[in-house]
Motif scaffolding. Structure first.
Motif, PDB file in Angstrom:
ATOM      1  N   UNK A 131      19.438   3.352  -3.443  1.00 54.17           N
ATOM      2  CA  UNK A 131      20.570   2.507  -3.102  1.00 54.17           C
ATOM      3  C   UNK A 131      21.848   3.244  -3.450  1.00 54.17           C
ATOM      4  N   UNK A 132      22.954   2.739  -2.960  1.00 56.47           N
ATOM      5  CA  UNK A 132      24.244   3.379  -3.179  1.00 56.47           C
ATOM      6  C   UNK A 132      25.313   2.311  -3.312  1.00 56.47           C
ATOM      7  N   UNK A 133      26.459   2.738  -3.822  1.00 56.81           N
ATOM      8  CA  UNK A 133      27.570   1.809  -3.948  1.00 56.81           C
ATOM      9  C   UNK A 133      28.876   2.563  -4.054  1.00 56.81           C
ATOM     10  N   UNK A 134      29.949   1.849  -3.844  1.00 55.42           N
ATOM     11  CA  UNK A 134      31.276   2.410  -4.070  1.00 55.42           C
ATOM     12  C   UNK A 134      32.210   1.264  -4.395  1.00 55.42           C
ATOM     13  N   UNK A 135      33.327   1.606  -5.047  1.00 54.86           N
ATOM     14  CA  UNK A 135      34.274   0.567  -5.399  1.00 54.86           C
ATOM     15  C   UNK A 135      35.407   1.099  -6.239  1.00 54.86           C
ATOM     16  N   UNK A 136      36.325   0.216  -6.620  1.00 53.49           N
ATOM     17  CA  UNK A 136      37.476   0.642  -7.391  1.00 53.49           C
ATOM     18  C   UNK A 136      37.127   0.933  -8.848  1.00 53.49           C
ATOM     19  N   UNK A 137      37.945   1.813  -9.452  1.00 51.40           N
ATOM     20  CA  UNK A 137      37.880   2.096 -10.882  1.00 51.40           C
ATOM     21  C   UNK A 137      39.163   1.509 -11.461  1.00 51.40           C
ATOM     22  N   UNK A 138      39.013   0.671 -12.493  1.00 45.66           N
ATOM     23  CA  UNK A 138      40.142  -0.071 -13.048  1.00 45.66           C
ATOM     24  C   UNK A 138      40.391   0.290 -14.508  1.00 45.66           C
ATOM     25  N   UNK A 139      41.669   0.282 -14.915  1.00 49.23           N
ATOM     26  CA  UNK A 139      41.982   0.493 -16.330  1.00 49.23           C
ATOM     27  C   UNK A 139      41.874  -0.849 -17.056  1.00 49.23           C
ATOM     28  N   UNK A 140      42.198  -0.883 -18.350  1.00 48.95           N
ATOM     29  CA  UNK A 140      42.050  -2.093 -19.164  1.00 48.95           C
ATOM     30  C   UNK A 140      42.907  -3.254 -18.664  1.00 48.95           C
ATOM     31  N   UNK A 141      44.014  -2.958 -17.988  1.00 49.91           N
ATOM     32  CA  UNK A 141      44.893  -4.029 -17.487  1.00 49.91           C
ATOM     33  C   UNK A 141      44.486  -4.513 -16.095  1.00 49.91           C
ATOM     34  N   UNK A 142      43.470  -3.883 -15.493  1.00 51.67           N
ATOM     35  CA  UNK A 142      43.010  -4.268 -14.162  1.00 51.67           C
ATOM     36  C   UNK A 142      43.651  -3.484 -13.034  1.00 51.67           C
ATOM     37  N   UNK A 143      44.487  -2.515 -13.374  1.00 52.63           N
ATOM     38  CA  UNK A 143      45.139  -1.674 -12.359  1.00 52.63           C
ATOM     39  C   UNK A 143      44.141  -0.644 -11.838  1.00 52.63           C
ATOM     40  N   UNK A 144      44.112  -0.462 -10.514  1.00 53.48           N
ATOM     41  CA  UNK A 144      43.209   0.530  -9.932  1.00 53.48           C
ATOM     42  C   UNK A 144      43.710   1.935 -10.244  1.00 53.48           C
ATOM     43  N   UNK A 145      42.833   2.734 -10.891  1.00 53.37           N
ATOM     44  CA  UNK A 145      43.178   4.107 -11.255  1.00 53.37           C
ATOM     45  C   UNK A 145      42.341   5.127 -10.498  1.00 53.37           C
ATOM     46  N   UNK A 146      41.479   4.647  -9.610  1.00 53.54           N
ATOM     47  CA  UNK A 146      40.642   5.547  -8.830  1.00 53.54           C
ATOM     48  C   UNK A 146      39.594   4.779  -8.069  1.00 53.54           C
ATOM     49  N   UNK A 147      38.581   5.520  -7.618  1.00 49.69           N
ATOM     50  CA  UNK A 147      37.461   4.912  -6.915  1.00 49.69           C
ATOM     51  C   UNK A 147      36.202   5.659  -7.325  1.00 49.69           C
ATOM     52  N   UNK A 148      35.058   5.030  -7.102  1.00 49.97           N
ATOM     53  CA  UNK A 148      33.789   5.646  -7.473  1.00 49.97           C
ATOM     54  C   UNK A 148      32.783   5.527  -6.342  1.00 49.97           C
ATOM     55  N   UNK A 149      31.862   6.473  -6.350  1.00 48.57           N
ATOM     56  CA  UNK A 149      30.774   6.523  -5.375  1.00 48.57           C
ATOM     57  C   UNK A 149      29.510   6.825  -6.165  1.00 48.57           C
ATOM     58  N   UNK A 150      28.436   6.087  -5.927  1.00 45.68           N
ATOM     59  CA  UNK A 150      27.198   6.419  -6.620  1.00 45.68           C
ATOM     60  C   UNK A 150      26.009   6.312  -5.688  1.00 45.68           C
ATOM     61  N   UNK A 151      24.990   7.080  -6.032  1.00 45.56           N
ATOM     62  CA  UNK A 151      23.704   7.031  -5.339  1.00 45.56           C
ATOM     63  C   UNK A 151      22.627   6.982  -6.414  1.00 45.56           C
ATOM     64  N   UNK A 152      21.590   6.196  -6.140  1.00 46.76           N
ATOM     65  CA  UNK A 152      20.501   6.032  -7.101  1.00 46.76           C
ATOM     66  C   UNK A 152      19.161   6.151  -6.384  1.00 46.76           C
ATOM     67  N   UNK A 153      18.211   6.765  -7.065  1.00 50.52           N
ATOM     68  CA  UNK A 153      16.842   6.831  -6.582  1.00 50.52           C
ATOM     69  C   UNK A 153      15.964   6.001  -7.493  1.00 50.52           C
ATOM     70  N   UNK A 154      15.070   5.223  -6.922  1.00 52.90           N
ATOM     71  CA  UNK A 154      14.169   4.373  -7.708  1.00 52.90           C
ATOM     72  C   UNK A 154      12.913   5.167  -8.032  1.00 52.90           C
ATOM     73  N   UNK A 155      12.699   5.415  -9.343  1.00 51.92           N
ATOM     74  CA  UNK A 155      11.519   6.195  -9.722  1.00 51.92           C
ATOM     75  C   UNK A 155      10.583   5.436 -10.643  1.00 51.92           C
ATOM     76  N   UNK A 156      10.789   4.149 -10.784  1.00 50.21           N
ATOM     77  CA  UNK A 156       9.891   3.298 -11.549  1.00 50.21           C
ATOM     78  C   UNK A 156      10.158   1.838 -11.236  1.00 50.21           C
ATOM     79  N   UNK A 157       9.101   1.030 -11.260  1.00 53.67           N
ATOM     80  CA  UNK A 157       9.246  -0.404 -11.018  1.00 53.67           C
ATOM     81  C   UNK A 157       8.623  -1.136 -12.200  1.00 53.67           C
ATOM     82  N   UNK A 158       9.369  -2.090 -12.749  1.00 52.52           N
ATOM     83  CA  UNK A 158       8.942  -2.816 -13.948  1.00 52.52           C
ATOM     84  C   UNK A 158       8.841  -4.314 -13.695  1.00 52.52           C
ATOM     85  N   UNK A 159       8.465  -4.707 -12.545  1.00 49.30           N
ATOM     86  CA  UNK A 159       8.365  -6.130 -12.229  1.00 49.30           C
ATOM     87  C   UNK A 159       8.947  -6.379 -10.852  1.00 49.30           C
TER      88      UNK A 159
END
Length: 163
Positions: free
Chosen positions: A61-89
């Motif tokens: 699965x993958x995702x992307x979205x804003x990166x926020x500082x402590x006050x909630x101001x957007x300071x960037x963005x992020x992109x991630x990808x994940x591979x599922x290598x184990x199932x626990x239920x």
């Protein structure tokens, strides 16, 4: 016998000279920059993620979205990808994830984790650790560890400590 001793002395002298030369060259290299200051931010994947409700071994699965500082101001963005290598239920999966945080100034921070993720969790917050694997700009060559706290579904507070 005299010839063997002379050969050993010559080999020893050459090896010593090579070591001294190598140390001299290494000593002339610029010093490494100091580690960046600790960093905290929040990642919000609530609008853009493909996390499966029923995990499949070998899936991803993958995702992307804003990166926020402590006050909630957007300071960037992020992109991630994940591979599922184990199932626990039925909804829990062990995922190997790479996240790339791109800050507004163009610097990038790369974070990697192996974490248990529940597609339908009831217990918040929960935490896991991640590894800093460099980046660009201020984070070029950076190493360290991050504590990631899942605050609610799709929202993660990230506290990074550099070495």
């Amino acid at each position: 016998m005299h010839r063997l001793a002379m050969g050993r002395r010559l080999a020893s002298a050459v090896a010593t000279a090579s070591l001294v030369g190598a140390l001299g060259v290494a000593g002339a290299a610029p010093a490494l920059a100091a580690a960046p200051a600790p960093l905290s931010f929040t990642i919000d994947y609530t609008r853009n993620t493909s996390i499966p409700q029923t995990p499949n071994l070998g899936g991803g699965f993958a995702g992307n979205g804003p990166v926020l500082d402590a006050s909630g101001k957007q300071i960037g963005k992020t992109f991630d990808t994940c591979g599922i290598d184990g199932i626990e239920g039925p909804t829990k999966m062990d995922a190997d994830c790479d996240a790339y945080v791109v800050f507004n100034n163009g610097d990038e921070l790369n974070i990697r984790t192996q974490a248990m993720i529940d597609a339908n969790p009831f217990d918040y917050p929960y935490t896991f650790k991640a590894v800093v694997e460099g980046g660009t700009g201020a984070y070029d060559g950076a190493r360290g560890e991050a504590k990631v706290t899942a605050v609610r579904p799709g929202v993660y507070k990230v506290d990074v400590n550099f070495k």
